[in-house]
Write a protein that holds these residues in place. Structure first.
Motif, PDB file in Angstrom:
ATOM      1  N   PHE B  30       0.830  -1.189   0.000  1.00  0.00           N
ATOM      2  CA  PHE B  30       0.000   0.000   0.000  1.00  0.00           C
ATOM      3  C   PHE B  30       0.871   1.247   0.000  1.00  0.00           C
ATOM      4  N   SER B  31       0.534   2.201  -0.865  1.00  0.00           N
ATOM      5  CA  SER B  31       1.278   3.457  -0.909  1.00  0.00           C
ATOM      6  C   SER B  31       0.429   4.606  -0.376  1.00  0.00           C
ATOM      7  N   ASN B  32      -0.719   4.802  -0.957  1.00  0.00           N
ATOM      8  CA  ASN B  32      -1.583   5.858  -0.462  1.00  0.00           C
ATOM      9  C   ASN B  32      -3.039   5.589  -0.812  1.00  0.00           C
ATOM     10  N   LEU B  33      -3.911   6.303  -0.135  1.00  0.00           N
ATOM     11  CA  LEU B  33      -5.344   6.167  -0.349  1.00  0.00           C
ATOM     12  C   LEU B  33      -5.919   7.548  -0.609  1.00  0.00           C
ATOM     13  N   ARG B  34      -6.767   7.612  -1.626  1.00  0.00           N
ATOM     14  CA  ARG B  34      -7.359   8.891  -1.994  1.00  0.00           C
ATOM     15  C   ARG B  34      -8.869   8.795  -1.953  1.00  0.00           C
ATOM     16  N   TRP B  35      -9.491   9.923  -1.665  1.00  0.00           N
ATOM     17  CA  TRP B  35     -10.932  10.061  -1.832  1.00  0.00           C
ATOM     18  C   TRP B  35     -11.173  11.120  -2.903  1.00  0.00           C
ATOM     19  N   TYR B  36     -12.067  10.759  -3.834  1.00  0.00           N
ATOM     20  CA  TYR B  36     -12.445  11.681  -4.895  1.00  0.00           C
ATOM     21  C   TYR B  36     -13.937  11.976  -4.806  1.00  0.00           C
ATOM     22  N   LYS B  37     -14.295  13.182  -5.256  1.00  0.00           N
ATOM     23  CA  LYS B  37     -15.700  13.545  -5.425  1.00  0.00           C
ATOM     24  C   LYS B  37     -15.951  13.673  -6.921  1.00  0.00           C
ATOM     25  N   GLN B  38     -17.017  13.021  -7.376  1.00  0.00           N
ATOM     26  CA  GLN B  38     -17.341  13.106  -8.796  1.00  0.00           C
ATOM     27  C   GLN B  38     -18.777  13.566  -8.962  1.00  0.00           C
ATOM     28  N   ASP B  39     -18.935  14.778  -9.503  1.00  0.00           N
ATOM     29  CA  ASP B  39     -20.264  15.267  -9.838  1.00  0.00           C
ATOM     30  C   ASP B  39     -20.743  14.562 -11.094  1.00  0.00           C
ATOM     31  N   THR B  40     -22.040  14.472 -11.241  1.00  0.00           N
ATOM     32  CA  THR B  40     -22.627  13.772 -12.387  1.00  0.00           C
ATOM     33  C   THR B  40     -22.108  14.364 -13.691  1.00  0.00           C
ATOM     34  N   ILE B  77     -18.436  13.583   6.257  1.00  0.00           N
ATOM     35  CA  ILE B  77     -18.875  14.881   5.737  1.00  0.00           C
ATOM     36  C   ILE B  77     -19.694  15.552   6.824  1.00  0.00           C
ATOM     37  N   THR B  78     -19.286  16.737   7.182  1.00  0.00           N
ATOM     38  CA  THR B  78     -19.940  17.485   8.261  1.00  0.00           C
ATOM     39  C   THR B  78     -20.873  18.540   7.678  1.00  0.00           C
ATOM     40  N   ALA B  79     -22.035  18.696   8.323  1.00  0.00           N
ATOM     41  CA  ALA B  79     -22.982  19.759   7.934  1.00  0.00           C
ATOM     42  C   ALA B  79     -23.192  19.755   6.426  1.00  0.00           C
ATOM     43  N   SER B  80     -23.752  18.687   5.931  1.00  0.00           N
ATOM     44  CA  SER B  80     -23.863  18.485   4.488  1.00  0.00           C
ATOM     45  C   SER B  80     -24.625  19.628   3.806  1.00  0.00           C
ATOM     46  N   GLN B  81     -24.232  19.849   2.552  1.00  0.00           N
ATOM     47  CA  GLN B  81     -24.876  20.854   1.718  1.00  0.00           C
ATOM     48  C   GLN B  81     -25.399  20.175   0.456  1.00  0.00           C
ATOM     49  N   LEU B  82     -26.325  20.854  -0.195  1.00  0.00           N
ATOM     50  CA  LEU B  82     -26.900  20.284  -1.419  1.00  0.00           C
ATOM     51  C   LEU B  82     -25.804  19.995  -2.446  1.00  0.00           C
ATOM     52  N   SER B  83     -24.776  20.821  -2.460  1.00  0.00           N
ATOM     53  CA  SER B  83     -23.676  20.657  -3.417  1.00  0.00           C
ATOM     54  C   SER B  83     -22.807  19.433  -3.128  1.00  0.00           C
ATOM     55  N   ASP B  84     -23.028  18.805  -1.988  1.00  0.00           N
ATOM     56  CA  ASP B  84     -22.290  17.576  -1.671  1.00  0.00           C
ATOM     57  C   ASP B  84     -22.862  16.367  -2.416  1.00  0.00           C
ATOM     58  N   SER B  85     -24.012  16.542  -3.029  1.00  0.00           N
ATOM     59  CA  SER B  85     -24.615  15.449  -3.803  1.00  0.00           C
ATOM     60  C   SER B  85     -23.691  15.074  -4.947  1.00  0.00           C
ATOM     61  N   ALA B  86     -23.186  13.849  -4.900  1.00  0.00           N
ATOM     62  CA  ALA B  86     -22.191  13.406  -5.870  1.00  0.00           C
ATOM     63  C   ALA B  86     -21.851  11.952  -5.571  1.00  0.00           C
ATOM     64  N   SER B  87     -20.973  11.390  -6.380  1.00  0.00           N
ATOM     65  CA  SER B  87     -20.401  10.082  -6.055  1.00  0.00           C
ATOM     66  C   SER B  87     -19.052  10.297  -5.401  1.00  0.00           C
ATOM     67  N   TYR B  88     -18.760   9.483  -4.403  1.00  0.00           N
ATOM     68  CA  TYR B  88     -17.490   9.580  -3.695  1.00  0.00           C
ATOM     69  C   TYR B  88     -16.734   8.272  -3.903  1.00  0.00           C
ATOM     70  N   ILE B  89     -15.538   8.402  -4.440  1.00  0.00           N
ATOM     71  CA  ILE B  89     -14.778   7.231  -4.862  1.00  0.00           C
ATOM     72  C   ILE B  89     -13.510   7.104  -4.030  1.00  0.00           C
ATOM     73  N   CYS B  90     -13.287   5.912  -3.545  1.00  0.00           N
ATOM     74  CA  CYS B  90     -12.074   5.591  -2.783  1.00  0.00           C
ATOM     75  C   CYS B  90     -11.087   4.925  -3.741  1.00  0.00           C
ATOM     76  N   VAL B  91      -9.848   5.362  -3.732  1.00  0.00           N
ATOM     77  CA  VAL B  91      -8.845   4.852  -4.664  1.00  0.00           C
ATOM     78  C   VAL B  91      -7.576   4.511  -3.889  1.00  0.00           C
ATOM     79  N   VAL B  92      -7.049   3.327  -4.124  1.00  0.00           N
ATOM     80  CA  VAL B  92      -5.847   2.902  -3.409  1.00  0.00           C
ATOM     81  C   VAL B  92      -4.713   2.696  -4.403  1.00  0.00           C
TER      82      VAL B  92
END
Lengths: 113, 112
Positions: B30-40, B77-92
């Protein structure tokens, strides 16, 4: 500001056509990737290139080829488009350093009819 | 085979609420782990990157945690906002840093 651009956002092609998807980056990154993204399957690696004129197959290379004649440009080619290649195609680059930051292009939604 | 599994597959929450997304991986080394946000209809955008020695990384209202021993990560995710609507992808990323392993993502919908 980092930039990865793709030639088209939306593309509609007919079965059997030869399709070119182009990706250009301005970060001087050596590593470039092509992925396809389908619902429920996540991103799957088609091909990647770690240097000019160098390429390696990813997980799903069948039906695709690539070209990297210049460092900043990485092209994905569908030799004879088929309906099962309808998908979202994402180009990405990989930076260097401890965290290997990866940058994605905006994607091309390809529909093959 | 290296795998990254995310849960839940989809999630609906009300605006202002908190939520936590999970990522379990078997990638080794394992080297690193990333989280991505992907809007539609858009490409993924990086939220956080953590190496094996980091336990927590924050980016505004997003906080990622990593337990390299149990091979688990979470995105809070704290205090979610409408703009948080998306897919969240974990990448290793494995040790040599080229081929990345992607999870299939969690689709988050924030409702007013």
């Amino acid at each position: 500001d980092v930039k990865v651009t793709q030639s088209s956002r939306y593309l509609v092609k007919r079965t059997g056509e030869k399709v070119f998807l182009e990706c250009v980056q301005d970060m001087d990154h050596e590593n470039m990737f092509w992925y396809r993204q389908d619902p429920g399957l996540g991103l799957r690696l088609i091909y990647f290139s770690y240097d000019v004129k160098m390429k390696e197959k990813g997980d799903i290379p069948e039906g695709y080829s690539v070209s990297r004649e210049k460092k900043e440009r990485f092209s994905l080619i569908l030799e004879s488009a088929s309906t099962n290649q309808t998908s979202m195609y994402l180009c990405a680059t990989l930076g260097t350093g401890a965290t290997y930051e990866q940058y994605f292009g905006p994607g091309t939604r390809l529909t093959v009819t | 085979k290296n795998q990254v599994e995310q849960s839940p597959q989809s999630l609906i929450i009300l605006e202002g609420k908190n939520c936590t997304l999970q990522c379990n991986y078997t990638v080794s080394p394992f080297s690193n782990l990333r989280w991505y946000k992907q809007d539609t209809g858009r490409g993924p955008v990086s939220l956080t990157i953590m190496t094996f020695s980091e336990n927590t990384k924050s980016n505004g209202r997003y906080t990622a945690t990593l337990d390299a021993d149990t091979k688990q990560s979470s995105l809070h995710i704290t205090a979610s906002q409408l703009s948080d609507s998306a897919s969240y992808i974990c990448v290793v990323t494995p040790g040599w840093g080229r081929a990345l392993t992607f999870g299939s993502g969690t689709r988050l919908q924030v409702q007013p």
